[in-house]
Design a protein around this motif. Structure first.
Motif, PDB file in Angstrom:
ATOM      1  N   GLU A   5      30.110  72.561  56.287  1.00 40.28           N
ATOM      2  CA  GLU A   5      28.641  72.505  56.269  1.00 40.28           C
ATOM      3  C   GLU A   5      28.069  73.639  55.420  1.00 40.28           C
ATOM      4  O   GLU A   5      27.113  73.440  54.668  1.00 40.28           O
ATOM      5  CB  GLU A   5      28.081  72.554  57.696  1.00 40.28           C
ATOM      6  CG  GLU A   5      26.577  72.467  57.764  1.00 40.28           C
ATOM      7  CD  GLU A   5      25.975  71.187  57.168  1.00 40.28           C
ATOM      8  OE1 GLU A   5      24.822  71.261  56.689  1.00 40.28           O
ATOM      9  OE2 GLU A   5      26.643  70.139  57.156  1.00 40.28           O
ATOM     10  N   GLN A   6      28.653  74.834  55.521  1.00 42.66           N
ATOM     11  CA  GLN A   6      28.190  75.963  54.709  1.00 42.66           C
ATOM     12  C   GLN A   6      28.429  75.691  53.225  1.00 42.66           C
ATOM     13  O   GLN A   6      27.583  75.993  52.392  1.00 42.66           O
ATOM     14  CB  GLN A   6      28.885  77.251  55.136  1.00 42.66           C
ATOM     15  CG  GLN A   6      28.448  77.738  56.502  1.00 42.66           C
ATOM     16  CD  GLN A   6      29.318  78.877  56.993  1.00 42.66           C
ATOM     17  OE1 GLN A   6      30.542  78.804  56.958  1.00 42.66           O
ATOM     18  NE2 GLN A   6      28.683  79.934  57.451  1.00 42.66           N
ATOM     19  N   SER A  12      24.361  72.221  47.652  1.00 40.46           N
ATOM     20  CA  SER A  12      23.027  71.614  47.590  1.00 40.46           C
ATOM     21  C   SER A  12      22.031  72.586  46.960  1.00 40.46           C
ATOM     22  O   SER A  12      21.232  72.197  46.101  1.00 40.46           O
ATOM     23  CB  SER A  12      22.545  71.227  48.987  1.00 40.46           C
ATOM     24  OG  SER A  12      23.347  70.204  49.506  1.00 40.46           O
ATOM     25  N   ALA A  13      22.101  73.842  47.363  1.00 41.10           N
ATOM     26  CA  ALA A  13      21.197  74.854  46.815  1.00 41.10           C
ATOM     27  C   ALA A  13      21.415  75.028  45.313  1.00 41.10           C
ATOM     28  O   ALA A  13      20.453  75.154  44.543  1.00 41.10           O
ATOM     29  CB  ALA A  13      21.396  76.183  47.543  1.00 41.10           C
ATOM     30  N   VAL A  16      19.858  72.068  43.475  1.00 43.44           N
ATOM     31  CA  VAL A  16      18.398  72.176  43.449  1.00 43.44           C
ATOM     32  C   VAL A  16      17.965  73.255  42.457  1.00 43.44           C
ATOM     33  O   VAL A  16      17.089  73.027  41.616  1.00 43.44           O
ATOM     34  CB  VAL A  16      17.844  72.469  44.865  1.00 43.44           C
ATOM     35  CG1 VAL A  16      16.364  72.832  44.811  1.00 43.44           C
ATOM     36  CG2 VAL A  16      18.069  71.273  45.775  1.00 43.44           C
ATOM     37  N   ASP A  17      18.585  74.423  42.544  1.00 42.97           N
ATOM     38  CA  ASP A  17      18.187  75.556  41.695  1.00 42.97           C
ATOM     39  C   ASP A  17      18.523  75.342  40.227  1.00 42.97           C
ATOM     40  O   ASP A  17      17.708  75.606  39.349  1.00 42.97           O
ATOM     41  CB  ASP A  17      18.850  76.853  42.176  1.00 42.97           C
ATOM     42  CG  ASP A  17      18.371  77.287  43.553  1.00 42.97           C
ATOM     43  OD1 ASP A  17      17.302  76.805  43.991  1.00 42.97           O
ATOM     44  OD2 ASP A  17      19.066  78.088  44.192  1.00 42.97           O
ATOM     45  N   LEU A  18      19.726  74.875  39.968  1.00 39.60           N
ATOM     46  CA  LEU A  18      20.214  74.771  38.599  1.00 39.60           C
ATOM     47  C   LEU A  18      19.666  73.549  37.866  1.00 39.60           C
ATOM     48  O   LEU A  18      19.339  73.628  36.689  1.00 39.60           O
ATOM     49  CB  LEU A  18      21.746  74.728  38.625  1.00 39.60           C
ATOM     50  CG  LEU A  18      22.505  75.129  37.376  1.00 39.60           C
ATOM     51  CD1 LEU A  18      22.170  76.556  36.965  1.00 39.60           C
ATOM     52  CD2 LEU A  18      23.994  75.004  37.607  1.00 39.60           C
ATOM     53  N   PRO A  23      15.782  67.812  46.715  1.00 38.08           N
ATOM     54  CA  PRO A  23      16.706  67.966  47.846  1.00 38.08           C
ATOM     55  C   PRO A  23      16.923  66.673  48.627  1.00 38.08           C
ATOM     56  O   PRO A  23      18.002  66.447  49.166  1.00 38.08           O
ATOM     57  CB  PRO A  23      16.035  69.025  48.716  1.00 38.08           C
ATOM     58  CG  PRO A  23      15.142  69.780  47.791  1.00 38.08           C
ATOM     59  CD  PRO A  23      14.696  68.785  46.739  1.00 38.08           C
ATOM     60  N   ALA A  24      15.910  65.802  48.665  1.00 33.22           N
ATOM     61  CA  ALA A  24      16.050  64.544  49.400  1.00 33.22           C
ATOM     62  C   ALA A  24      17.065  63.607  48.748  1.00 33.22           C
ATOM     63  O   ALA A  24      17.609  62.721  49.401  1.00 33.22           O
ATOM     64  CB  ALA A  24      14.691  63.844  49.491  1.00 33.22           C
TER      65      ALA A  24
END
Length: 81
Positions: A5-6, A12-13, A16-18, A23-24
């Protein structure tokens, strides 16, 4: 030890960032190329970010079969393992 999960949350982060992905749109079965519009250049950038995240050398052949977000999680988990 980092759990799955981590790893998923970190990946996921990064997505989103790159790549400014909504996120959805990110879920374990999302295909990197078809669903998230990650192209081959983006894939290289992703591997570079994952190398920074893990602190480990990533072999390109380890990521040849990666197609989904879950595939990325699985490969990164192996690096932490």
């Amino acid at each position: 030890m980092i759990d799955q999960e981590q790893v998923y949350q970190k990946i996921s982060a990064v997505l989103v960032d790159l790549f400014e992905i909504d996120p959805a749109a990110i879920h374990p079965d999302a295909h990197l190329y078809e669903d998230l519009d990650i192209d081959s250049i983006d894939a290289v950038d992703l591997v570079v970010e994952l190398k920074k995240l893990t602190g480990k050398k990533i072999k390109p052949e380890d990521f040849k079969s990666v197609r989904t977000v879950q595939d990325v999680v699985t490969e990164v988990e192996k690096l932490f393992g």
